[in-house]
Design an enzyme around this catalytic site. Structure first.
Site, mmCIF file in Angstrom:
data_model
loop_
_atom_site.group_PDB
_atom_site.id
_atom_site.type_symbol
_atom_site.label_atom_id
_atom_site.label_comp_id
_atom_site.label_asym_id
_atom_site.label_seq_id
_atom_site.Cartn_x
_atom_site.Cartn_y
_atom_site.Cartn_z
ATOM 1 N N GLU A 159 49.152 42.056 32.219
ATOM 2 C CA GLU A 159 50.071 42.596 33.218
ATOM 3 C C GLU A 159 51.532 42.285 32.898
ATOM 4 O O GLU A 159 52.245 41.669 33.689
ATOM 5 C CB GLU A 159 49.692 42.076 34.615
ATOM 6 C CG GLU A 159 48.315 42.533 35.044
ATOM 7 C CD GLU A 159 47.953 42.138 36.486
ATOM 8 O OE1 GLU A 159 48.562 41.185 37.010
ATOM 9 O OE2 GLU A 159 47.063 42.787 37.059
ATOM 10 N N GLU A 323 40.744 46.058 35.849
ATOM 11 C CA GLU A 323 40.500 45.092 36.925
ATOM 12 C C GLU A 323 40.343 45.835 38.240
ATOM 13 O O GLU A 323 41.050 46.806 38.507
ATOM 14 C CB GLU A 323 41.683 44.121 37.088
ATOM 15 C CG GLU A 323 41.887 43.150 35.960
ATOM 16 C CD GLU A 323 43.049 42.188 36.250
ATOM 17 O OE1 GLU A 323 43.412 42.007 37.437
ATOM 18 O OE2 GLU A 323 43.593 41.631 35.285
ATOM 19 N N TRP A 331 45.690 38.595 47.838
ATOM 20 C CA TRP A 331 47.157 38.654 47.919
ATOM 21 C C TRP A 331 47.692 39.806 48.775
ATOM 22 O O TRP A 331 48.887 39.983 48.874
ATOM 23 C CB TRP A 331 47.765 38.696 46.518
ATOM 24 C CG TRP A 331 47.090 39.680 45.599
ATOM 25 C CD1 TRP A 331 46.070 39.413 44.733
ATOM 26 C CD2 TRP A 331 47.349 41.077 45.481
ATOM 27 N NE1 TRP A 331 45.690 40.561 44.080
ATOM 28 C CE2 TRP A 331 46.462 41.582 44.511
ATOM 29 C CE3 TRP A 331 48.259 41.945 46.089
ATOM 30 C CZ2 TRP A 331 46.441 42.935 44.144
ATOM 31 C CZ3 TRP A 331 48.249 43.282 45.726
ATOM 32 C CH2 TRP A 331 47.343 43.764 44.759
ATOM 33 N N GLU A 371 43.570 31.502 43.183
ATOM 34 C CA GLU A 371 42.636 32.628 43.196
ATOM 35 C C GLU A 371 41.227 32.240 43.642
ATOM 36 O O GLU A 371 40.275 32.986 43.401
ATOM 37 C CB GLU A 371 42.636 33.317 41.832
ATOM 38 C CG GLU A 371 43.941 34.084 41.671
ATOM 39 C CD GLU A 371 44.122 34.768 40.336
ATOM 40 O OE1 GLU A 371 44.746 35.846 40.334
ATOM 41 O OE2 GLU A 371 43.682 34.249 39.309
ATOM 42 N N LYS A 372 41.106 31.122 44.344
ATOM 43 C CA LYS A 372 39.750 30.684 44.694
ATOM 44 C C LYS A 372 39.071 31.584 45.723
ATOM 45 O O LYS A 372 37.853 31.554 45.852
ATOM 46 C CB LYS A 372 39.736 29.223 45.139
ATOM 47 C CG LYS A 372 40.511 28.877 46.392
ATOM 48 C CD LYS A 372 40.341 27.378 46.693
ATOM 49 C CE LYS A 372 41.185 26.915 47.856
ATOM 50 N NZ LYS A 372 42.631 26.887 47.545
ATOM 51 N N HIS A 374 39.900 35.024 45.772
ATOM 52 C CA HIS A 374 39.983 36.405 45.278
ATOM 53 C C HIS A 374 38.563 36.893 44.978
ATOM 54 O O HIS A 374 37.790 36.210 44.314
ATOM 55 C CB HIS A 374 40.834 36.445 44.010
ATOM 56 C CG HIS A 374 41.179 37.835 43.561
ATOM 57 N ND1 HIS A 374 40.249 38.706 43.040
ATOM 58 C CD2 HIS A 374 42.350 38.508 43.556
ATOM 59 C CE1 HIS A 374 40.846 39.849 42.739
ATOM 60 N NE2 HIS A 374 42.112 39.762 43.041
#
Ligand SMILES: [Zn+2]
Length: 691
Positions: A159, A323, A331, A371-372, A374
């Site tokens: 990204e 992705e 987020w 990101e736990k 996500h």
């Protein structure tokens, strides 16, 4: 018109990729978890994993000390289950030792504040040290894994985005400007309208990148800076791939593009039309906020389709969904779970628009850090029995039946022109409405009519060939160079239909306005000229009468001075009541249309239906359905693959005239049937060659 139906296998895989970002480097002290991963990957019907994206600290724990053994094992484990690896270069995040020893790798922001180590995407794209370190580790990766049978593709960095304003970048920017303006400072001052506010530069060293504490009002400078940021990002990327091209010339290269949320529009910060030329395969990360409270599911699906068609059209070949989330991201403002059925529907929509993959971020949920929560395929329960895992497995089973779709594209007779530079310049323009320019959203509104009618659209960029299209739509093309104007003119002269709107053709490539009212060639092509743009307050409305109907107008109305054009619609109110709002003009073998105001969807449906009829534009297959159902087609040399998708919360009646085969159930299908809420059917039709 003959269109190309040849297959293009962008990844050389003749199956749909299913899998995602796999970060075993977070679990190296848990061999039991790594063993579970391989079992669960098979249960989830996955086959491809992007590995190493943020693994630099695991690969090079100390400067010059490398540890590849864990990655060897991951490669072999994935290969052992007949899976494929998309190997990432690790430049998306750096180890702390590097920032500590070489502070030049860290970014300086626009306010000239040096950033600390942290987060990711925090590198100076000019730093010689970072370029050298990146190339070195990439070379080691290519040497070690270049011949591994599981290696499918390269995923360069992650990204790409952002910018750096350090002294090295200032120097690089000045060099870029010297080259662009042929070492002629007067040419730069002229292009940037230097005498304004005494902004004439007398030495190159006086030029600084735009800054909130310095210069940010010189539009030519802002525009050139954004161009430089794209070019410097590509230059960094090109530096990354030197050893990869040298050692693995046959392995395709991608990097993952993005979209901006929450309104879901193409990523704004980099000009992907330039970046695309350097990639073998386009891939992107799609995170639509399904089930949100500000738009219908169908409207959001339409916006996803628009971005798909833009990214697919960048190379006119299939792309990859690199992705996505099988459930919720972490987020958005509100991170809502995908409702049952939405995961399969949303995944198949990507395939319907040209994706040869469904990939996730990420395979397994992290245990700690940002990101736990996500959404991932494997949750903290490590189970294959929860709802999300089962929906992922269903997507995998479905993709296994779609191998014949891989490599197919979707030809179109209609194109909408998207231009990053024009959007940058328009957003910079101090004028019009600060909140209502909405260039990408305006293009999506024009796209919507064709999406509703199942007519394929390419979303192209200005360098692409216009000649194969019957209809070209260029809404709000604020910035347009003389060169592009000449190409539009040729397109119309040769028989093309061209639709333009308000706030188009106002400035050239330096963001300098055209003198003489409007460019003379545009005046000639359109048989009119826009003389005033009236910007309305949000509570203001006007109306345009068109074909004896009245349509609501918001935000913008252009006062038009007619020459040879024909009036097709008129304003109903205000000081320009009863003057032309919509015009048409026959120019040589083609015809142009100018839409002076921002009009409601109902107008577009009526306006474009006439063009659809005149140009005999048709869906590839006739499917009768209500609004909110989308039919998209991919075409192989002998077959059409038809995706019928219900983006509404109700059952939907569908009628098909052909006899089609369901690719998932193998059942024959014809006549009437019902699609459940969020249901998708994928059908196959042998093509008759007379079309
Ligand atoms: Zn820098």
């Amino acid at each position: 018109m003959m269109k190309n139906h040849e297959k293009t296998y962008t990844t050389k895989a003749n199956f749909m990729l299913h899998g995602g970002d796999y970060n075993p480097d977070q679990w190296l002290d848990r061999p039991d978890i790594l063993a579970d991963d391989i079992k669960l990957m098979q249960l989830a019907h996955t086959n491809t994993f992007s590995v190493g994206i943020f693994a630099w600290a695991a690969l090079e724990p100390e400067e010059g000390v490398y540890n590849f053994e864990w990655l060897d094992e991951i490669f072999n484990n994935i290969h052992g289950m007949d899976g494929r690896v998309i190997l990432a270069t690790p430049s998306g995040a750096r180890p702390a030792w590097m920032s500590q020893k070489y502070p030049e790798v860290l970014r300086v922001n626009g306010a000239r504040v040096k950033q600390l180590h942290g987060g990711r995407h925090n590198h100076c794209f000019t730093s010689e040290v970072y370029r050298e370190k990146t190339q070195k580790i990439n070379r080691l990766l290519a040497e070690r894994y270049g011949n591994h049978p599981a290696l499918l593709m390269w995923h360069i960095s992650n990204e790409y985005g952002g910018e750096c304003h350090c002294e090295k970048c200032q120097h690089a920017f000045r060099s870029w400007l010297k080259e662009k303006y042929d070492n002629d400072l007067k040419a730069l001052n002229d292009a940037w309208w230097g005498p304004f506010w005494s902004h004439t530069f007398t030495d190159w060293s006086q030029i600084e990148s735009p800054s909130p504490i310095g210069e940010n009002m010189v539009h030519g400078l802002n525009l050139d800076w954004r161009r430089f940021v794209t070019d410097q990002t590509i230059s960094f990327f090109e530096n990354e791939i030197v050893p990869i091209k040298e050692l693995t010339p046959d392995i395709p290269i991608t990097t993952n593009f993005m979209a901006d949320t929450h309104e879901l529009i193409p990523f704004q910060a980099l000009d992907y039309s330039k970046f695309a030329k350097h990639l073998d395969v386009i891939s992107w990360d799609a995170y639509p906020a399904w089930h949100n409270d500000w738009e219908s599911t169908a409207d959001l699906a339409m916006k996803v389709g628009f971005i798909d068609d833009l990214y697919r059209s960048l190379k006119q070949q299939p792309f990859l969904l690199m992705e996505s989330t099988p459930s919720a991201v972490n987020w958005h403002t509100v991170n809502k779970a995908k409702r049952p059925g939405m995961h399969l529907l949303a995944s198949m929509q990507m395939v319907a628009h040209g994706s040869d993959s469904v990939m996730y971020f990420q395979w397994r949920k992290s245990r700690g850090s940002s990101e736990k929560f996500h959404g991932a395929v494997v949750d903290h329960d490590n189970s294959s029995e929860n709802r999300v895992f089962k929906e992922v497995a269903l997507v995998g089973q479905t993709l296994e039946k779609l191998s014949d779709v891989v490599g197919t594209n979707r030809p179109a007779d209609v194109a909408i022109l998207y231009d990053w530079e024009s959007n940058w310049a328009l957003n910079d323009a101090q004028g019009f409405g600060l909140e209502t320019k909405r260039y990408p959203q305006t293009l999506q509104q024009h796209y919507k009519t064709f999406w509703e009618k199942d007519i394929p659209v390419d979303v192209i960029t200005k360098e692409q060939d216009f000649s194969s299209y019957k209809l070209l739509i260029v809404p709000m093309l604020y910035l347009v160079s003389e060169e592009t104007i000449a190409r539009l003119k040729t397109f119309v002269a040769n028989g093309g239909r061209l639709v333009m709107t308000y706030i188009s053709g106002l400035v050239n490539e330096h963001d300098l306005t055209y003198l003489g009212g409007w460019h003379k060639d545009l005046q000639e092509m359109f048989g009119m000229k826009p003389v005033e743009t009236d910007t309305l307050y949000p509570s203001d409305k006007n109306y345009v009468s068109y074909r004896n109907q009245s349509y609501e107008l918001k935000d913008y109305a252009t006062v038009i001075e007619l020459a040879a054009a024909k009036t097709e619609g008129q304003y109903e109110q205000d000081f320009y009541a009863n003057t032309p709002a919509v015009t048409s003009h026959e120019y040589e073998k083609g015809k142009t249309y100018y839409i002076g105001g921002r009009l409601e969807d109902a107008f577009h449906r009526e306006f474009y239906q006439e063009l659809i009829n005149e140009l005999a534009l048709q869906p590839v297959v006739s499917v009768k359905h209500e609004m909110g159902v989308s039919v998209q087609v991919r075409q192989a040399p002998e077959q059409d693959y038809i995706f019928i998708m219900n983006f509404t919360e109700e059952k939907q009646p569908i009628v098909i005239e052909d006899h089609l085969k369901d690719l998932v159930t193998s059942a024959e299908l014809t006549g009437e049937f019902t699609l459940e809420k969020y249901e998708v059917r994928i059908l196959e039709k042998a093509r008759n060659h007379t079309r």
